[in-house]
Design a protein around this motif. Structure first.
Motif, PDB file in Angstrom:
ATOM      1  N   ASN A 138       0.850  -1.199   0.000  1.00 48.50           N
ATOM      2  CA  ASN A 138       0.000   0.000   0.000  1.00 48.50           C
ATOM      3  C   ASN A 138       0.882   1.244   0.000  1.00 48.50           C
ATOM      4  OD1 ASN A 138      -2.466   1.497   0.239  1.00 48.50           O
ATOM      5  ND2 ASN A 138      -2.021   1.805   2.421  1.00 48.50           N
ATOM      6  N   ILE A 139       0.896   1.961  -1.104  1.00 51.15           N
ATOM      7  CA  ILE A 139       1.750   3.152  -1.214  1.00 51.15           C
ATOM      8  C   ILE A 139       1.012   4.239  -1.990  1.00 51.15           C
ATOM      9  CG2 ILE A 139       3.087   2.024  -3.093  1.00 51.15           C
ATOM     10  CD1 ILE A 139       5.589   3.674  -1.975  1.00 51.15           C
ATOM     11  N   PRO A 140      -0.002   4.827  -1.330  1.00 49.98           N
ATOM     12  CA  PRO A 140      -0.902   5.773  -1.998  1.00 49.98           C
ATOM     13  C   PRO A 140      -0.205   6.968  -2.623  1.00 49.98           C
ATOM     14  CG  PRO A 140      -1.657   5.310   0.262  1.00 49.98           C
ATOM     15  CD  PRO A 140      -0.331   4.649   0.106  1.00 49.98           C
ATOM     16  N   GLN A 141       0.914   7.423  -2.022  1.00 49.25           N
ATOM     17  CA  GLN A 141       1.530   8.647  -2.552  1.00 49.25           C
ATOM     18  C   GLN A 141       2.159   8.451  -3.925  1.00 49.25           C
ATOM     19  OE1 GLN A 141       2.489   6.719   0.028  1.00 49.25           O
ATOM     20  NE2 GLN A 141       4.156   7.668   1.136  1.00 49.25           N
ATOM     21  N   THR A 142       2.478   7.224  -4.309  1.00 52.36           N
ATOM     22  CA  THR A 142       3.025   7.024  -5.655  1.00 52.36           C
ATOM     23  C   THR A 142       1.993   6.385  -6.594  1.00 52.36           C
ATOM     24  OG1 THR A 142       3.942   4.885  -5.029  1.00 52.36           O
ATOM     25  CG2 THR A 142       5.420   6.757  -4.881  1.00 52.36           C
ATOM     26  N   VAL A 164       0.799  -6.749   4.930  1.00 49.89           N
ATOM     27  CA  VAL A 164       0.838  -5.549   4.103  1.00 49.89           C
ATOM     28  C   VAL A 164       2.085  -4.735   4.425  1.00 49.89           C
ATOM     29  CG1 VAL A 164      -0.664  -4.304   5.758  1.00 49.89           C
ATOM     30  CG2 VAL A 164      -0.470  -3.448   3.427  1.00 49.89           C
ATOM     31  N   LYS A 165       2.682  -4.206   3.378  1.00 51.20           N
ATOM     32  CA  LYS A 165       3.746  -3.222   3.564  1.00 51.20           C
ATOM     33  C   LYS A 165       3.049  -1.900   3.413  1.00 51.20           C
ATOM     34  CE  LYS A 165       7.526  -1.275   0.853  1.00 51.20           C
ATOM     35  NZ  LYS A 165       7.562  -0.113   1.708  1.00 51.20           N
ATOM     36  N   ASN A 166       2.968  -1.163   4.511  1.00 48.58           N
ATOM     37  CA  ASN A 166       2.188   0.068   4.492  1.00 48.58           C
ATOM     38  C   ASN A 166       3.060   1.313   4.438  1.00 48.58           C
ATOM     39  OD1 ASN A 166      -0.482   1.375   4.666  1.00 48.58           O
ATOM     40  ND2 ASN A 166       0.570   2.366   6.363  1.00 48.58           N
ATOM     41  N   SER A 167       2.980   2.007   3.311  1.00 47.71           N
ATOM     42  CA  SER A 167       3.800   3.206   3.140  1.00 47.71           C
ATOM     43  C   SER A 167       2.999   4.487   3.231  1.00 47.71           C
ATOM     44  CB  SER A 167       4.527   3.146   1.794  1.00 47.71           C
ATOM     45  OG  SER A 167       5.450   2.082   1.805  1.00 47.71           O
ATOM     46  N   SER A 168       1.718   4.396   3.591  1.00 47.86           N
ATOM     47  CA  SER A 168       0.968   5.638   3.790  1.00 47.86           C
ATOM     48  C   SER A 168       1.530   6.330   5.023  1.00 47.86           C
ATOM     49  CB  SER A 168      -0.517   5.338   3.977  1.00 47.86           C
ATOM     50  OG  SER A 168      -0.736   4.693   5.216  1.00 47.86           O
ATOM     51  N   ASN A 189       6.277  -1.397   8.391  1.00 47.25           N
ATOM     52  CA  ASN A 189       6.304   0.055   8.312  1.00 47.25           C
ATOM     53  C   ASN A 189       6.948   0.474   6.983  1.00 47.25           C
ATOM     54  OD1 ASN A 189       6.266   2.797   9.830  1.00 47.25           O
ATOM     55  ND2 ASN A 189       8.319   2.651   8.939  1.00 47.25           N
ATOM     56  N   GLY A 190       6.310   1.398   6.271  1.00 44.30           N
ATOM     57  CA  GLY A 190       6.879   1.905   5.020  1.00 44.30           C
ATOM     58  C   GLY A 190       7.724   3.153   5.227  1.00 44.30           C
ATOM     59  N   PRO A 191       7.136   4.232   5.756  1.00 47.50           N
ATOM     60  CA  PRO A 191       7.917   5.478   5.841  1.00 47.50           C
ATOM     61  C   PRO A 191       9.072   5.359   6.837  1.00 47.50           C
ATOM     62  CG  PRO A 191       5.543   5.877   6.028  1.00 47.50           C
ATOM     63  CD  PRO A 191       5.745   4.411   6.184  1.00 47.50           C
ATOM     64  N   ASP A 192      10.287   5.419   6.324  1.00 48.74           N
ATOM     65  CA  ASP A 192      11.475   5.238   7.182  1.00 48.74           C
ATOM     66  C   ASP A 192      11.550   6.336   8.238  1.00 48.74           C
ATOM     67  OD1 ASP A 192      11.761   3.461   5.123  1.00 48.74           O
ATOM     68  OD2 ASP A 192      13.711   4.199   4.443  1.00 48.74           O
ATOM     69  N   GLU A 193      10.974   7.501   7.907  1.00 44.18           N
ATOM     70  CA  GLU A 193      11.021   8.654   8.804  1.00 44.18           C
ATOM     71  C   GLU A 193      10.230   8.401  10.083  1.00 44.18           C
ATOM     72  OE1 GLU A 193      10.237   8.550   5.644  1.00 44.18           O
ATOM     73  OE2 GLU A 193      11.190  10.177   4.518  1.00 44.18           O
ATOM     74  N   GLN A 194       9.416   7.355  10.108  1.00 47.28           N
ATOM     75  CA  GLN A 194       8.644   7.081  11.321  1.00 47.28           C
ATOM     76  C   GLN A 194       8.689   5.591  11.671  1.00 47.28           C
ATOM     77  OE1 GLN A 194       5.376   9.244   9.693  1.00 47.28           O
ATOM     78  NE2 GLN A 194       4.172   7.419   9.291  1.00 47.28           N
ATOM     79  N   ILE A 207      10.103  -2.306   5.850  1.00 48.43           N
ATOM     80  CA  ILE A 207      10.765  -2.447   4.553  1.00 48.43           C
ATOM     81  C   ILE A 207      11.013  -1.014   4.109  1.00 48.43           C
ATOM     82  CG2 ILE A 207      10.481  -3.146   2.144  1.00 48.43           C
ATOM     83  CD1 ILE A 207       8.502  -5.344   3.193  1.00 48.43           C
ATOM     84  N   GLY A 208      12.272  -0.658   3.873  1.00 49.19           N
ATOM     85  CA  GLY A 208      12.511   0.748   3.615  1.00 49.19           C
ATOM     86  C   GLY A 208      13.562   1.057   2.578  1.00 49.19           C
ATOM     87  N   GLY A 209      13.336   2.163   1.902  1.00 49.48           N
ATOM     88  CA  GLY A 209      14.206   2.601   0.817  1.00 49.48           C
ATOM     89  C   GLY A 209      15.512   3.231   1.271  1.00 49.48           C
ATOM     90  N   THR A 210      15.607   3.615   2.550  1.00 51.04           N
ATOM     91  CA  THR A 210      16.874   4.218   2.999  1.00 51.04           C
ATOM     92  C   THR A 210      17.652   3.306   3.952  1.00 51.04           C
ATOM     93  OG1 THR A 210      15.980   5.369   4.957  1.00 51.04           O
ATOM     94  CG2 THR A 210      15.819   6.531   2.851  1.00 51.04           C
ATOM     95  N   TYR A 211      17.105   2.129   4.255  1.00 52.49           N
ATOM     96  CA  TYR A 211      17.777   1.250   5.227  1.00 52.49           C
ATOM     97  C   TYR A 211      19.202   0.901   4.792  1.00 52.49           C
ATOM     98  CZ  TYR A 211      13.092   0.096   7.183  1.00 52.49           C
ATOM     99  OH  TYR A 211      11.837   0.133   7.737  1.00 52.49           O
ATOM    100  N   SER A 253      18.129  12.413  -7.666  1.00 50.65           N
ATOM    101  CA  SER A 253      17.136  11.614  -6.948  1.00 50.65           C
ATOM    102  C   SER A 253      17.772  11.057  -5.671  1.00 50.65           C
ATOM    103  CB  SER A 253      16.629  10.485  -7.849  1.00 50.65           C
ATOM    104  OG  SER A 253      16.974   9.214  -7.339  1.00 50.65           O
ATOM    105  N   MET A 254      16.939  10.817  -4.663  1.00 50.10           N
ATOM    106  CA  MET A 254      17.433  10.266  -3.395  1.00 50.10           C
ATOM    107  C   MET A 254      18.218   8.975  -3.640  1.00 50.10           C
ATOM    108  SD  MET A 254      15.257   8.888  -0.132  1.00 50.10           S
ATOM    109  CE  MET A 254      14.916   7.253  -0.796  1.00 50.10           C
ATOM    110  N   TYR A 255      17.783   8.179  -4.606  1.00 51.56           N
ATOM    111  CA  TYR A 255      18.476   6.904  -4.871  1.00 51.56           C
ATOM    112  C   TYR A 255      19.874   7.145  -5.447  1.00 51.56           C
ATOM    113  CZ  TYR A 255      13.821   5.055  -4.100  1.00 51.56           C
ATOM    114  OH  TYR A 255      12.611   4.754  -3.542  1.00 51.56           O
TER     115      TYR A 255
HETATM  116  C1  LIG Z   1       7.173   6.765  -0.878  1.00 53.50           C
HETATM  117  C2  LIG Z   1       8.289   5.759  -0.711  1.00 53.50           C
HETATM  118  O1  LIG Z   1       9.061   5.532  -1.617  1.00 53.50           O
HETATM  119  N1  LIG Z   1       8.348   5.137   0.450  1.00 53.50           N
HETATM  120  C3  LIG Z   1       9.364   4.169   0.768  1.00 53.50           C
HETATM  121  C4  LIG Z   1       8.732   2.898   1.110  1.00 53.50           C
HETATM  122  O2  LIG Z   1       7.799   2.811   1.843  1.00 53.50           O
HETATM  123  C5  LIG Z   1      10.189   4.671   1.947  1.00 53.50           C
HETATM  124  O3  LIG Z   1      11.053   3.654   2.374  1.00 53.50           O
HETATM  125  C6  LIG Z   1      10.963   5.906   1.547  1.00 53.50           C
HETATM  126  O4  LIG Z   1      11.910   5.592   0.571  1.00 53.50           O
HETATM  127  C7  LIG Z   1      11.699   6.526   2.727  1.00 53.50           C
HETATM  128  O5  LIG Z   1      10.823   6.676   3.799  1.00 53.50           O
HETATM  129  C8  LIG Z   1      12.356   7.860   2.383  1.00 53.50           C
HETATM  130  O6  LIG Z   1      11.388   8.853   2.198  1.00 53.50           O
END
Ligand SMILES: CC(=O)N[C@H](C=O)[C@@H](O)[C@H](O)[C@H](O)CO
Ligand SMILES: CC(=O)C(=O)O
Length: 303
Positions: A138-142, A164-168, A189-194, A207-211, A253-255
């Motif tokens: 679940n990743i509504p923002q994208t 579920v991997k929840n990124s909302s 948890n999706g958002p790494d910031e929380q 599961i996170g994109g910055t881990y 890009s962050m990546y």
């Molecule tokens: C919207 C998005 O890509 N969310 C990722 C997965 O949930 C996060 O892991 C982000 O990469 C991370 O929180 C950095 O904003």
């Protein structure tokens, strides 16, 4: 027991390209080895961070193969198989099942705004294509699509749906999905910031994109959480957030920024694919500051 392997810190695996921008087996192996040494609990392959949306089917299959060949039996492997068509998603799902992945996962359909009935059918057809467990993404923002608790409940009627991997952004969504599924489901948890907040609201892990840019910090935050040391966990989270904001503050890009951080640590996985932007010369001069932030926080909190 069956769900135990899905707990903890599961980095989203990055696309590893050679200098021409093609998928690189050697560089994929290097990222696998790096994450294995860091003792993460698993990897999530071919998701947003894996730039799946910019790769063709053969490339995505190759990445799934390379990672499985390198890490199978060493950690939990989750294959993201969401693709624009159901047909391609199923082909990827079958490929991942043959490679011995622990679970599949997929975003909802992209581009067209489809009704819940179509989304349900899409996920179910993937689920029915293999014997593997399935994790909804679940990743509504994208994607523009928001999973409701009622559709989640309906999907859970199938025992292969394990979570579920929840990124909302609202952590309450984690609490609601956990409320519906209870101990029989894993919520990531999706958002790494929380991350820490997500855990407190019921997430079993993340599961996170910055881990992969700072695995020690997430592993330590998780450890503090498990020990009930919430003050310490919260302090690490603040450092993590400073670092994520820095990773997102450059032109590229962050990546691309994360890949340059890894490159300076000796793990060269190339850059990103367009339309994602690589890093400029100006960005290059700012990478060392970010590395210092990561290293200082790691020294402060991790033994
Ligand atoms: C919207 C998005 O890509 N969310 C990722 C997965 O949930 C996060 O892991 C982000 O990469 C991370 O929180 C950095 O904003
Ligand atoms: C978690 C994440 O960023 C991904 O889907 O790859």
């Amino acid at each position: 027991m069956r769900l135990e392997k899905f707990r903890g810190i599961i980095p989203a695996f990055y696309a590893c390209y050679d200098d021409q921008g093609d998928i690189s087996e050697a560089r994929t192996n290097a990222l696998c080895d790096y994450l294995y040494e860091k003792k993460v609990n698993g990897v999530y392959v071919g998701g947003s961070s894996g730039e799946c949306i910019y790769q063709n089917l053969d490339e995505r299959k190759a990445v799934l193969s390379y990672v499985a060949n390198r890490l199978k039996g060493k950690m939990t492997l989750i294959a993201h198989v969401g693709a624009p068509s159901t047909r391609d998603s199923i082909e990827l799902a079958k490929h991942a099942a043959a490679l011995g992945y622990d679970a599949l996962s997929a975003i909802p359909p992209i581009y067209f705004k489809l009704p819940d009935s179509s989304v349900y059918k899409y996920w179910n057809e993937i689920i029915e294509a293999t014997p593997l467990d399935f994790i909804i993404y679940n990743i509504p923002q994208t994607t523009g699509y928001t999973l409701t608790t009622s559709l989640f409940e309906k999907l859970l009627a199938n025992p292969k749906v394990i979570g579920v991997k929840n990124s909302s952004m609202p952590t309450m969504d984690i609490e609601r999905f956990k409320r519906v599924g209870g101990d029989n489901v894993v919520v990531f948890n999706g958002p790494d910031e929380q991350y820490v907040a997500g855990r407190i609201m019921g997430a079993d892990g993340g599961i996170g994109g910055t881990y992969a840019a700072m695995p020690e910090l997430f592993l330590q935050a998780n450890e503090f959480f498990l020990q009930g040391k919430f003050e310490e966990a919260k302090r690490i989270q603040s450092h993590i957030n400073d670092i994520i904001i820095a990773l997102c503050s450059l032109n590229g890009s962050m990546y691309a920024v994360i890949k340059e951080v890894l490159n300076r640590r000796g793990v060269n996985i190339g850059s990103v694919r367009g339309p994602l932007e690589g890093i400029s010369n100006e960005d290059m001069g700012r990478i060392d500051n970010i590395i210092t932030m990561i290293d200082e926080a790691t020294q402060q909190f991790c033994k």
